[in-house]
Design a protein around this motif. Structure first.
Motif, PDB file in Angstrom:
ATOM      1  N   ASN A  99       3.085  24.408 -46.781  1.00  6.96           N
ATOM      2  CA  ASN A  99       4.207  25.116 -47.392  1.00  6.96           C
ATOM      3  C   ASN A  99       4.408  26.483 -46.748  1.00  6.96           C
ATOM      4  O   ASN A  99       5.529  26.871 -46.408  1.00  6.96           O
ATOM      5  N   ILE A 100       3.309  27.207 -46.604  1.00  5.52           N
ATOM      6  CA  ILE A 100       3.391  28.556 -46.026  1.00  5.52           C
ATOM      7  C   ILE A 100       3.770  28.484 -44.552  1.00  5.52           C
ATOM      8  O   ILE A 100       4.667  29.197 -44.085  1.00  5.52           O
ATOM      9  N   LEU A 101       3.091  27.615 -43.789  1.00  3.52           N
ATOM     10  CA  LEU A 101       3.327  27.522 -42.346  1.00  3.52           C
ATOM     11  C   LEU A 101       4.737  27.012 -42.039  1.00  3.52           C
ATOM     12  O   LEU A 101       5.516  27.676 -41.342  1.00  3.52           O
ATOM     13  N   LEU A 102       5.075  25.830 -42.578  1.00  7.83           N
ATOM     14  CA  LEU A 102       6.376  25.234 -42.272  1.00  7.83           C
ATOM     15  C   LEU A 102       7.512  25.977 -42.980  1.00  7.83           C
ATOM     16  O   LEU A 102       8.634  26.033 -42.469  1.00  7.83           O
ATOM     17  N   GLY A 103       7.213  26.538 -44.162  1.00 13.10           N
ATOM     18  CA  GLY A 103       8.223  27.324 -44.862  1.00 13.10           C
ATOM     19  C   GLY A 103       8.588  28.575 -44.093  1.00 13.10           C
ATOM     20  O   GLY A 103       9.750  28.985 -44.052  1.00 13.10           O
ATOM     21  N   TYR A 104       7.602  29.190 -43.449  1.00  8.09           N
ATOM     22  CA  TYR A 104       7.857  30.379 -42.637  1.00  8.09           C
ATOM     23  C   TYR A 104       8.702  30.032 -41.408  1.00  8.09           C
ATOM     24  O   TYR A 104       9.581  30.801 -40.997  1.00  8.09           O
ATOM     25  N   ILE A 105       8.436  28.845 -40.820  1.00  6.91           N
ATOM     26  CA  ILE A 105       9.138  28.452 -39.593  1.00  6.91           C
ATOM     27  C   ILE A 105      10.536  27.917 -39.889  1.00  6.91           C
ATOM     28  O   ILE A 105      11.525  28.347 -39.282  1.00  6.91           O
ATOM     29  N   TRP A 106      10.630  26.958 -40.829  1.00  6.23           N
ATOM     30  CA  TRP A 106      11.894  26.257 -41.081  1.00  6.23           C
ATOM     31  C   TRP A 106      12.467  26.510 -42.471  1.00  6.23           C
ATOM     32  O   TRP A 106      13.342  25.771 -42.919  1.00  6.23           O
ATOM     33  N   LYS A 107      11.941  27.512 -43.183  1.00  4.27           N
ATOM     34  CA  LYS A 107      12.465  27.882 -44.496  1.00  4.27           C
ATOM     35  C   LYS A 107      12.406  26.700 -45.468  1.00  4.27           C
ATOM     36  O   LYS A 107      11.381  26.061 -45.602  1.00  4.27           O
ATOM     37  N   ILE A 108      13.521  26.392 -46.142  1.00 11.45           N
ATOM     38  CA  ILE A 108      13.531  25.354 -47.168  1.00 11.45           C
ATOM     39  C   ILE A 108      13.210  23.987 -46.576  1.00 11.45           C
ATOM     40  O   ILE A 108      12.456  23.197 -47.169  1.00 11.45           O
ATOM     41  N   ASN A 109      13.746  23.675 -45.394  1.00 12.20           N
ATOM     42  CA  ASN A 109      13.440  22.394 -44.756  1.00 12.20           C
ATOM     43  C   ASN A 109      11.947  22.236 -44.513  1.00 12.20           C
ATOM     44  O   ASN A 109      11.383  21.148 -44.688  1.00 12.20           O
ATOM     45  N   GLY A 110      11.305  23.311 -44.101  1.00 14.82           N
ATOM     46  CA  GLY A 110       9.864  23.266 -43.847  1.00 14.82           C
ATOM     47  C   GLY A 110       9.064  22.978 -45.105  1.00 14.82           C
ATOM     48  O   GLY A 110       8.085  22.219 -45.084  1.00 14.82           O
ATOM     49  N   ILE A 111       9.487  23.578 -46.215  1.00  9.71           N
ATOM     50  CA  ILE A 111       8.797  23.349 -47.488  1.00  9.71           C
ATOM     51  C   ILE A 111       8.959  21.898 -47.926  1.00  9.71           C
ATOM     52  O   ILE A 111       8.014  21.268 -48.432  1.00  9.71           O
ATOM     53  N   LEU A 112      10.146  21.333 -47.728  1.00  9.65           N
ATOM     54  CA  LEU A 112      10.370  19.930 -48.080  1.00  9.65           C
ATOM     55  C   LEU A 112       9.548  18.991 -47.196  1.00  9.65           C
ATOM     56  O   LEU A 112       8.967  18.012 -47.682  1.00  9.65           O
ATOM     57  N   ILE A 113       9.471  19.288 -45.903  1.00  8.32           N
ATOM     58  CA  ILE A 113       8.665  18.468 -44.991  1.00  8.32           C
ATOM     59  C   ILE A 113       7.194  18.523 -45.394  1.00  8.32           C
ATOM     60  O   ILE A 113       6.499  17.500 -45.405  1.00  8.32           O
ATOM     61  N   ALA A 114       6.718  19.718 -45.739  1.00 10.94           N
ATOM     62  CA  ALA A 114       5.324  19.880 -46.166  1.00 10.94           C
ATOM     63  C   ALA A 114       5.033  19.039 -47.400  1.00 10.94           C
ATOM     64  O   ALA A 114       3.989  18.381 -47.498  1.00 10.94           O
ATOM     65  N   THR A 115       5.962  19.035 -48.342  1.00 12.25           N
ATOM     66  CA  THR A 115       5.790  18.269 -49.576  1.00 12.25           C
ATOM     67  C   THR A 115       5.756  16.781 -49.296  1.00 12.25           C
ATOM     68  O   THR A 115       4.918  16.040 -49.852  1.00 12.25           O
ATOM     69  N   ILE A 116       6.646  16.300 -48.434  1.00 11.03           N
ATOM     70  CA  ILE A 116       6.706  14.874 -48.103  1.00 11.03           C
ATOM     71  C   ILE A 116       5.420  14.416 -47.424  1.00 11.03           C
ATOM     72  O   ILE A 116       4.859  13.361 -47.760  1.00 11.03           O
ATOM     73  N   ILE A 117       4.918  15.218 -46.481  1.00 13.13           N
ATOM     74  CA  ILE A 117       3.687  14.854 -45.763  1.00 13.13           C
ATOM     75  C   ILE A 117       2.516  14.745 -46.721  1.00 13.13           C
ATOM     76  O   ILE A 117       1.753  13.762 -46.701  1.00 13.13           O
ATOM     77  N   THR A 118       2.338  15.756 -47.579  1.00 12.34           N
ATOM     78  CA  THR A 118       1.189  15.749 -48.484  1.00 12.34           C
ATOM     79  C   THR A 118       1.299  14.652 -49.539  1.00 12.34           C
ATOM     80  O   THR A 118       0.298  14.053 -49.925  1.00 12.34           O
ATOM     81  N   LEU A 119       2.523  14.377 -49.990  1.00 15.23           N
ATOM     82  CA  LEU A 119       2.711  13.301 -50.969  1.00 15.23           C
ATOM     83  C   LEU A 119       2.265  11.957 -50.423  1.00 15.23           C
ATOM     84  O   LEU A 119       1.583  11.186 -51.109  1.00 15.23           O
ATOM     85  N   PHE A 120       2.661  11.661 -49.200  1.00 12.88           N
ATOM     86  CA  PHE A 120       2.337  10.356 -48.639  1.00 12.88           C
ATOM     87  C   PHE A 120       0.882  10.280 -48.184  1.00 12.88           C
ATOM     88  O   PHE A 120       0.152   9.346 -48.550  1.00 12.88           O
ATOM     89  N   ALA A 121       0.444  11.256 -47.381  1.00  8.97           N
ATOM     90  CA  ALA A 121      -0.864  11.175 -46.741  1.00  8.97           C
ATOM     91  C   ALA A 121      -2.031  11.478 -47.672  1.00  8.97           C
ATOM     92  O   ALA A 121      -3.113  10.881 -47.529  1.00  8.97           O
ATOM     93  N   PHE A 122      -1.830  12.371 -48.645  1.00 13.85           N
ATOM     94  CA  PHE A 122      -2.950  12.808 -49.471  1.00 13.85           C
ATOM     95  C   PHE A 122      -2.792  12.455 -50.952  1.00 13.85           C
ATOM     96  O   PHE A 122      -3.621  12.841 -51.766  1.00 13.85           O
ATOM     97  N   ASN A 123      -1.726  11.713 -51.281  1.00 12.11           N
ATOM     98  CA  ASN A 123      -1.518  11.301 -52.669  1.00 12.11           C
ATOM     99  C   ASN A 123      -1.373   9.789 -52.753  1.00 12.11           C
ATOM    100  O   ASN A 123      -2.235   9.100 -53.287  1.00 12.11           O
ATOM    101  N   PHE A 124      -0.295   9.262 -52.187  1.00  8.55           N
ATOM    102  CA  PHE A 124      -0.029   7.826 -52.291  1.00  8.55           C
ATOM    103  C   PHE A 124      -1.118   6.980 -51.625  1.00  8.55           C
ATOM    104  O   PHE A 124      -1.658   6.052 -52.254  1.00  8.55           O
ATOM    105  N   MET A 125      -1.471   7.278 -50.391  1.00  9.51           N
ATOM    106  CA  MET A 125      -2.420   6.442 -49.657  1.00  9.51           C
ATOM    107  C   MET A 125      -3.821   6.440 -50.278  1.00  9.51           C
ATOM    108  O   MET A 125      -4.384   5.366 -50.528  1.00  9.51           O
ATOM    109  N   PRO A 126      -4.412   7.603 -50.568  1.00  9.17           N
ATOM    110  CA  PRO A 126      -5.764   7.566 -51.150  1.00  9.17           C
ATOM    111  C   PRO A 126      -5.805   6.995 -52.560  1.00  9.17           C
ATOM    112  O   PRO A 126      -6.762   6.307 -52.926  1.00  9.17           O
ATOM    113  N   ARG A 127      -4.784   7.254 -53.383  1.00  6.97           N
ATOM    114  CA  ARG A 127      -4.794   6.709 -54.740  1.00  6.97           C
ATOM    115  C   ARG A 127      -4.665   5.183 -54.707  1.00  6.97           C
ATOM    116  O   ARG A 127      -5.280   4.483 -55.518  1.00  6.97           O
TER     117      ARG A 127
END
Length: 508
Positions: free
Chosen positions: A393-421
């Protein structure tokens, strides 16, 4: 599900559906009035303070979720003494939680100004406003909050939904009238705690009427308490991960860009959340019934149910995603009267659509994860999700603003939420390979993307601009995409079951 479980699910879903529809319409009217009468910064303040207090609600630690899971078995066995003891435990916890939230909330007062970049309305004292929001949160824990968990475990969430519907509608209508009459944000916000108090008092009255034998009394046995404490530790980590995803976005946007950007993001999030809310209503209505099924039915039966429920939910998720993709931006243009400053880019809107799809992939996984109480097994994934979401959120949000925050959320949702659960429920409960389940999800995703592109191509031929044309376009999108999904899934083994339910429900 048995006939009783099915009836409970339908009843819970029906009442929750009405509540969700009203929860979309009334706040939409209020948001519009706030933005047009007062300004986008006021809506930005609302989004910011709500996010901060969601962070403070981490103090709840997931006690209610753990207790609801612990209640499934004693409710099935009609063990009234243990039910009362668990309810008493939760009641005491909520009292302490209210105190903790109040203390931490007051400690944050000196730092409020540092979380806001840019213009703040001159006639607003952010500290007084924040204290009203804080009081509303604290009082929700102190007044019979445990009754909601009891009714949910008893498969009577329809009572919770109906009470919330009545109190919410009443309060929202009063807020709308006050906003239009006084154009004063303080008057509008002061109504909010009144609704919270009324809601919790009605919960107490109706739950006592339905279950008079259930009163907070007794002590939870040590063996159950030890398991509860273990689950609560894992749920705390889970809540941190969820809060990092749901609440930090607004705080980071406010810090990096300003309150106006929070208002823009929050408006898109509001539409997303409104539609997402229908799925949460369905999942919430099903949760106690699935928990009961896990206690009483075989693993094979529950595996079949998992795949059936997944197809049902992803069918409608795909359809809603296509509708969002085609109608999101035209709707926002009408709502914001063509004000480009209040609109996201096409890429930002598309990322919201992906966000919506990905988070709904978790629905059936979470049903069986919560039903089995596999919180401890996921504890390290909860931590990783929270850390990665915050960092991205901090890294991508700083680079791409709102788009970066959305990308960060999508990545973490899939890779660290859906797949391990998914891995956890298949390893520890279903005890079989998860490839079939994941392959089904891959097919559902590809079908959705293809239909979104085809529908958008058709819809681009319809002229845009104005409410009438938007309504025509909405009907066309809904109809074309529905036909395409039916064609795509007509040979799916679970499609016949879906059409049977719809025919029965609508008497076709």
């Amino acid at each position: 599900m048995s006939r009783t479980r099915t009836q409970n699910t339908i009843r819970n879903f029906s009442s929750g559906l009405i509540k969700q529809i009203l929860n979309i319409i009334l706040p939409f009217i209020i948001r519009t009035i706030v933005i047009y009468y007062l300004g986008a910064e006021y809506q930005g303040l609302s989004g910011l303070f709500t996010s901060i207090l969601q962070m403070l609600s981490l103090a709840e630690l997931g006690f209610s979720t753990a207790v609801v899971f612990a209640l499934y078995k004693p409710i099935s066995e009609k063990n009234t003494d243990l039910i009362c003891a668990l309810v008493n435990y939760l009641n005491k916890v909520y009292k302490i939680v209210g105190i903790v939230v109040l203390g931490v909330g007051l400690a944050l007062l000196p730092f409020l100004g540092q979380l806001i970049t840019g213009y703040v309305p001159e006639n607003i004292n952010i500290y007084i406003l924040y204290l009203i929001y804080l009081f509303n949160t604290v009082i929700s824990y102190w007044l019979f909050a445990y009754k909601s968990a009891l009714l949910t475990a008893m498969q009577r969430e329809d009572i919770v939904s109906n009470i919330q519907t009545v109190t919410t509608v009443s309060i929202r209508v009063i807020q709308i009238i006050f906003l239009m009459l006084f154009k004063n944000y303080y008057v509008y916000i002061l109504v909010m705690p009144i609704g919270t108090i009324a809601n919790n008092i009605f919960l107490q009255i109706y739950s006592h009427k339905l279950f008079p034998q259930i009163i907070p009394n007794g002590k939870v046995p040590n063996s159950i308490r030890e398991n509860l404490n273990k689950q609560i530790k894992a749920l705390l980590i889970s809540k941190i991960a969820d809060t990092a995803r749901n609440s930090l976005d607004n705080i980071i946007i406010s810090s990096f860009i300003g309150l106006s950007a929070v208002a823009v993001y929050d408006n898109y999030l509001y539409i997303y959340s409104g539609i997402r809310g229908f799925f949460l209503v369905l999942v919430s209505a099903m949760q106690a019934s699935v928990g009961n099924s896990l206690v009483e039915e075989s693993v094979d039966k529950n595996y079949k149910d998992l795949n059936k429920f997944t197809f049902f939910i992803m069918f409608f998720t795909g359809w809603c995603t296509v509708c969002l993709f085609c109608l999101y931006q035209p709707f926002m243009q009408i709502w914001m009267s063509g004000n480009e400053k209040m609109l996201l880019s096409f890429s930002g809107m598309s990322l919201f659509c992906i966000y919506f799809y990905i988070i709904n992939m978790n629905n059936t996984v979470n049903l069986y994860l919560h039903g089995n109480g596999f919180y401890w097994q996921c504890r390290w994934w909860y931590i990783l999700e929270a850390v990665m979401n915050l960092c991205l959120n901090i890294l991508l949000g700083y680079i791409w603003k709102i788009n970066g925050i959305l990308i960060a959320t999508i990545i973490t949702l899939f890779a660290f939420n859906f797949m391990p659960r998914t891995a956890v429920i298949f390893r520890d409960y279903f005890k079989r390979d998860k490839k079939e389940f994941l392959l089904n999800h891959f097919v559902y995703f590809i079908v959705t993307v293809a239909i979104a592109v085809i529908t958008a191509m058709f819809i681009s031929l319809i002229p845009t601009g104005g409410l009438i044309k938007f309504v025509i376009k909405s009907i066309a999108v809904a109809f074309i995409s529905a036909i395409l999904f039916i064609i795509a899934y007509r040979k799916n083994q679970y499609f016949a079951g879906l059409t049977s339910i719809l025919k029965h429900k609508f008497k076709l």
